[in-house]
Motif scaffolding. Structure first.
Motif, PDB file in Angstrom:
ATOM      1  N   ASN A  45      45.360  48.887   8.724  1.00  0.00           N
ATOM      2  CA  ASN A  45      44.244  49.318   7.881  1.00  0.00           C
ATOM      3  C   ASN A  45      43.426  48.098   7.493  1.00  0.00           C
ATOM      4  N   PRO A  46      42.243  48.302   6.934  1.00  0.00           N
ATOM      5  CA  PRO A  46      41.397  47.159   6.574  1.00  0.00           C
ATOM      6  C   PRO A  46      42.063  46.173   5.624  1.00  0.00           C
ATOM      7  N   ASP A  47      42.887  46.677   4.700  1.00  0.00           N
ATOM      8  CA  ASP A  47      43.536  45.800   3.726  1.00  0.00           C
ATOM      9  C   ASP A  47      44.494  44.837   4.424  1.00  0.00           C
ATOM     10  N   GLU A  48      45.304  45.370   5.338  1.00  0.00           N
ATOM     11  CA  GLU A  48      46.229  44.521   6.104  1.00  0.00           C
ATOM     12  C   GLU A  48      45.475  43.584   7.036  1.00  0.00           C
ATOM     13  N   MET A  49      44.383  44.071   7.608  1.00  0.00           N
ATOM     14  CA  MET A  49      43.642  43.227   8.547  1.00  0.00           C
ATOM     15  C   MET A  49      42.973  42.051   7.851  1.00  0.00           C
ATOM     16  N   LEU A  50      42.417  42.271   6.654  1.00  0.00           N
ATOM     17  CA  LEU A  50      41.835  41.158   5.906  1.00  0.00           C
ATOM     18  C   LEU A  50      42.923  40.169   5.522  1.00  0.00           C
ATOM     19  N   LEU A  51      44.057  40.684   5.063  1.00  0.00           N
ATOM     20  CA  LEU A  51      45.188  39.817   4.731  1.00  0.00           C
ATOM     21  C   LEU A  51      45.652  39.048   5.965  1.00  0.00           C
ATOM     22  N   GLY A  52      45.749  39.728   7.100  1.00  0.00           N
ATOM     23  CA  GLY A  52      46.160  39.073   8.340  1.00  0.00           C
ATOM     24  C   GLY A  52      45.179  37.993   8.778  1.00  0.00           C
ATOM     25  N   ALA A  53      43.887  38.272   8.649  1.00  0.00           N
ATOM     26  CA  ALA A  53      42.873  37.278   9.018  1.00  0.00           C
ATOM     27  C   ALA A  53      42.986  36.044   8.129  1.00  0.00           C
ATOM     28  N   ALA A  54      43.111  36.263   6.831  1.00  0.00           N
ATOM     29  CA  ALA A  54      43.213  35.134   5.898  1.00  0.00           C
ATOM     30  C   ALA A  54      44.499  34.350   6.125  1.00  0.00           C
ATOM     31  N   ALA A  55      45.618  35.055   6.316  1.00  0.00           N
ATOM     32  CA  ALA A  55      46.916  34.391   6.484  1.00  0.00           C
ATOM     33  C   ALA A  55      46.988  33.601   7.776  1.00  0.00           C
ATOM     34  N   THR A  56      46.540  34.186   8.880  1.00  0.00           N
ATOM     35  CA  THR A  56      46.618  33.468  10.155  1.00  0.00           C
ATOM     36  C   THR A  56      45.658  32.287  10.182  1.00  0.00           C
ATOM     37  N   CYS A  57      44.492  32.455   9.593  1.00  0.00           N
ATOM     38  CA  CYS A  57      43.546  31.336   9.534  1.00  0.00           C
ATOM     39  C   CYS A  57      44.145  30.189   8.731  1.00  0.00           C
ATOM     40  N   TYR A  58      44.750  30.516   7.590  1.00  0.00           N
ATOM     41  CA  TYR A  58      45.346  29.476   6.743  1.00  0.00           C
ATOM     42  C   TYR A  58      46.462  28.737   7.473  1.00  0.00           C
ATOM     43  N   ILE A  59      47.422  29.463   8.047  1.00  0.00           N
ATOM     44  CA  ILE A  59      48.591  28.798   8.645  1.00  0.00           C
ATOM     45  C   ILE A  59      48.199  27.977   9.873  1.00  0.00           C
ATOM     46  N   ILE A  60      47.243  28.466  10.648  1.00  0.00           N
ATOM     47  CA  ILE A  60      46.785  27.703  11.819  1.00  0.00           C
ATOM     48  C   ILE A  60      46.035  26.451  11.373  1.00  0.00           C
ATOM     49  N   THR A  61      45.211  26.581  10.335  1.00  0.00           N
ATOM     50  CA  THR A  61      44.481  25.416   9.804  1.00  0.00           C
ATOM     51  C   THR A  61      45.460  24.372   9.277  1.00  0.00           C
ATOM     52  N   LEU A  62      46.458  24.816   8.513  1.00  0.00           N
ATOM     53  CA  LEU A  62      47.453  23.881   7.975  1.00  0.00           C
ATOM     54  C   LEU A  62      48.219  23.194   9.100  1.00  0.00           C
ATOM     55  N   ALA A  63      48.639  23.950  10.092  1.00  0.00           N
ATOM     56  CA  ALA A  63      49.370  23.367  11.225  1.00  0.00           C
ATOM     57  C   ALA A  63      48.529  22.321  11.951  1.00  0.00           C
ATOM     58  N   ALA A  64      47.265  22.612  12.165  1.00  0.00           N
ATOM     59  CA  ALA A  64      46.374  21.665  12.850  1.00  0.00           C
ATOM     60  C   ALA A  64      46.191  20.391  12.042  1.00  0.00           C
ATOM     61  N   MET A  65      46.063  20.524  10.730  1.00  0.00           N
ATOM     62  CA  MET A  65      45.900  19.345   9.873  1.00  0.00           C
ATOM     63  C   MET A  65      47.136  18.455   9.917  1.00  0.00           C
ATOM     64  N   MET A  66      48.313  19.065   9.885  1.00  0.00           N
ATOM     65  CA  MET A  66      49.547  18.274   9.937  1.00  0.00           C
ATOM     66  C   MET A  66      49.722  17.635  11.316  1.00  0.00           C
ATOM     67  N   GLU A  67      49.356  18.351  12.356  1.00  0.00           N
ATOM     68  CA  GLU A  67      49.466  17.802  13.712  1.00  0.00           C
ATOM     69  C   GLU A  67      48.560  16.583  13.890  1.00  0.00           C
ATOM     70  N   ARG A  68      47.327  16.686  13.387  1.00  0.00           N
ATOM     71  CA  ARG A  68      46.380  15.561  13.497  1.00  0.00           C
ATOM     72  C   ARG A  68      46.904  14.304  12.809  1.00  0.00           C
ATOM     73  N   ARG A  69      47.695  14.492  11.765  1.00  0.00           N
ATOM     74  CA  ARG A  69      48.269  13.353  11.040  1.00  0.00           C
ATOM     75  C   ARG A  69      49.658  12.978  11.554  1.00  0.00           C
ATOM     76  N   LYS A  70      50.066  13.634  12.639  1.00  0.00           N
ATOM     77  CA  LYS A  70      51.354  13.347  13.294  1.00  0.00           C
ATOM     78  C   LYS A  70      52.537  13.457  12.321  1.00  0.00           C
ATOM     79  N   ILE A  71      52.495  14.468  11.480  1.00  0.00           N
ATOM     80  CA  ILE A  71      53.589  14.701  10.535  1.00  0.00           C
ATOM     81  C   ILE A  71      54.659  15.535  11.232  1.00  0.00           C
ATOM     82  N   PRO A  72      55.903  15.066  11.249  1.00  0.00           N
ATOM     83  CA  PRO A  72      56.970  15.784  11.958  1.00  0.00           C
ATOM     84  C   PRO A  72      57.459  17.012  11.177  1.00  0.00           C
ATOM     85  N   VAL A  73      57.043  18.173  11.631  1.00  0.00           N
ATOM     86  CA  VAL A  73      57.366  19.438  10.971  1.00  0.00           C
ATOM     87  C   VAL A  73      58.519  20.108  11.708  1.00  0.00           C
ATOM     88  N   GLU A  74      59.537  20.480  10.969  1.00  0.00           N
ATOM     89  CA  GLU A  74      60.649  21.220  11.568  1.00  0.00           C
ATOM     90  C   GLU A  74      60.338  22.713  11.627  1.00  0.00           C
TER      91      GLU A  74
END
Length: 149
Positions: A45-74
Motif C-alpha cells: 500500500n502507499p504507506d508501506e511504499m513510502l516507508l520502503g522508499a525512505a528506508a532503502t534510500c537511507y540505508i543505501i546512502t549510509l552504506a555508501a558514505m561508510m564505504e567511501r571512508r573505508k570503514i570496515p563494517v561487519e
C-alpha cells in the motif's frame, strides 16, 4: 544536467476496497488499502511504499558514505517505522523513524566509531527521499553503532 526516469504502471479495477496491481522494472505487486484503514490488506500500500522508499534510500546512502571512508563494517541492518495519523477522516503521514544498527569490525578506531555516528545523522539529510518529503513528514533517527564481539 543528467536526468533519470522511472516508470510505474498501475491498474486499479474500481472501488475503494478493490485490489490493484503496480509494476516497475524491478517491482511487481498487488496493491490495496491496508487492513489498519479498513481495506482488504492485499499486497502493499502507499504507506508501506513510502516507508520502503525512505528506508532503502537511507540505508543505501549510509552504506555508501561508510564505504567511501573505508570503514570496515561487519553488518548493517535497519528497522524503520511509519506513523500515520487519522484525525476526523483526514489521513496524514506524520513520521518515519529509522533504527539502523551498524556493527563495525573489532579493529575499528575510536575516530571511525565517531565518524559512523556522525554519518548516521548525515545520511538522513543526504538521502534523496528524505529531502523530497522534508517539511511534510518528520524523520526520526535512533541509531546504534557497536563493535563486533
Amino acid at each position: 544536467m543528467e536526468q533519470h526516469r522511472f516508470l510505474l504502471k498501475a491498474d486499479w479495477p474500481g472501488g475503494r476496497n478493490d485490489v490493484g496491481f503496480i509494476e516497475t522494472s524491478n517491482l511487481k505487486t498487488k496493491i490495496s488499502i491496508p487492513t489498519e484503514m479498513d481495506g482488504p490488506g492485499i499486497g502493499t500500500n502507499p504507506d508501506e511504499m513510502l516507508l520502503g522508499a525512505a528506508a532503502t534510500c537511507y540505508i543505501i546512502t549510509l552504506a555508501a558514505m561508510m564505504e567511501r571512508r573505508k570503514i570496515p563494517v561487519e553488518s548493517l541492518t535497519q528497522e524503520s517505522e511509519g506513523i500515520v495519523e487519522v484525525d476526523k477522516g483526514v489521513i496524514t503521514y506524520k513520521k518515519i523513524i529509522h533504527r539502523p544498527k551498524v556493527i563495525l569490525e573489532r579493529n575499528c578506531t575510536a575516530d571511525q566509531i565517531e565518524t559512523v555516528k556522525q554519518l548516521t545523522e548525515r545520511a538522513e539529510k543526504s538521502c534523496m527521499i528524505s529531502r523530497a518529503i522534508q517539511g511534510n513528514v518528520e524523520i526520526g533517527l535512533e541509531a546504534i553503532v557497536e563493535l563486533a564481539n
